[in-house]
Write a protein that holds these residues in place. Structure first.
Motif, PDB file in Angstrom:
ATOM      1  N   GLU A 196     -47.138  -3.826  34.702  1.00 27.96           N
ATOM      2  CA  GLU A 196     -46.648  -4.895  33.834  1.00 27.96           C
ATOM      3  C   GLU A 196     -47.775  -5.713  33.206  1.00 27.96           C
ATOM      4  OE1 GLU A 196     -43.806  -8.798  34.243  1.00 27.96           O
ATOM      5  OE2 GLU A 196     -43.366  -7.052  35.486  1.00 27.96           O
ATOM      6  N   THR A 225     -48.455   5.446  28.077  1.00 27.93           N
ATOM      7  CA  THR A 225     -48.797   5.558  29.494  1.00 27.93           C
ATOM      8  C   THR A 225     -50.285   5.301  29.627  1.00 27.93           C
ATOM      9  OG1 THR A 225     -49.353   7.908  29.421  1.00 27.93           O
ATOM     10  CG2 THR A 225     -47.032   7.353  29.847  1.00 27.93           C
ATOM     11  N   ARG A 277     -50.891  -4.793  32.619  1.00 25.87           N
ATOM     12  CA  ARG A 277     -51.598  -3.952  31.639  1.00 25.87           C
ATOM     13  C   ARG A 277     -50.778  -3.793  30.364  1.00 25.87           C
ATOM     14  NH1 ARG A 277     -55.266  -2.087  28.738  1.00 25.87           N
ATOM     15  NH2 ARG A 277     -55.775   0.108  28.743  1.00 25.87           N
ATOM     16  N   ALA A 278     -49.469  -3.609  30.494  1.00 28.89           N
ATOM     17  CA  ALA A 278     -48.594  -3.488  29.325  1.00 28.89           C
ATOM     18  C   ALA A 278     -48.630  -4.762  28.488  1.00 28.89           C
ATOM     19  CB  ALA A 278     -47.173  -3.165  29.767  1.00 28.89           C
ATOM     20  N   LEU A 286     -47.594   2.121  32.585  1.00 32.28           N
ATOM     21  CA  LEU A 286     -48.538   1.005  32.703  1.00 32.28           C
ATOM     22  C   LEU A 286     -47.968  -0.070  33.622  1.00 32.28           C
ATOM     23  CD1 LEU A 286     -49.537   0.500  28.952  1.00 32.28           C
ATOM     24  CD2 LEU A 286     -50.781   1.757  30.715  1.00 32.28           C
ATOM     25  N   ILE A 330     -43.899  -0.202  23.726  1.00 38.76           N
ATOM     26  CA  ILE A 330     -44.438  -1.258  22.881  1.00 38.76           C
ATOM     27  C   ILE A 330     -43.632  -1.197  21.584  1.00 38.76           C
ATOM     28  CG2 ILE A 330     -46.453  -2.142  21.647  1.00 38.76           C
ATOM     29  CD1 ILE A 330     -46.879  -2.204  24.642  1.00 38.76           C
TER      30      ILE A 330
END
Length: 70
Positions: A55, A46, A57-58, A53, A2
């Motif tokens: 995709e 993570t 969820r990220a 994660l 992120i």
């Protein structure tokens, strides 16, 4: 990963940290830099199981962090 690029301001890391905590992710590593008036921060996260994660969820985590920055 992120990555946050934002105008540096008091409490910026606190808002990011609270958002990540609220998403129940683990921060494995954080690289925090301030370049003039701008912050460029990267958080390697993570799931609670230590796995990367998915995709979707990220993307959700990124949206929550973005919302926290207002």
């Amino acid at each position: 990963v992120i990555e946050v690029r934002a105008q540096d301001a008091p409490g910026l890391l606190h808002r990011i940290g609270n958002a990540l905590e609220g998403c129940a992710v683990r921060v494995r590593s954080a690289h925090v830099s301030t370049l003039g008036a701008n912050a460029v921060d990267a958080f390697y996260v993570t799931g609670t199981d230590g796995e990367p994660l998915p995709e979707i969820r990220a993307a959700e985590v990124a949206r929550v962090v973005e919302k926290a920055l207002g």
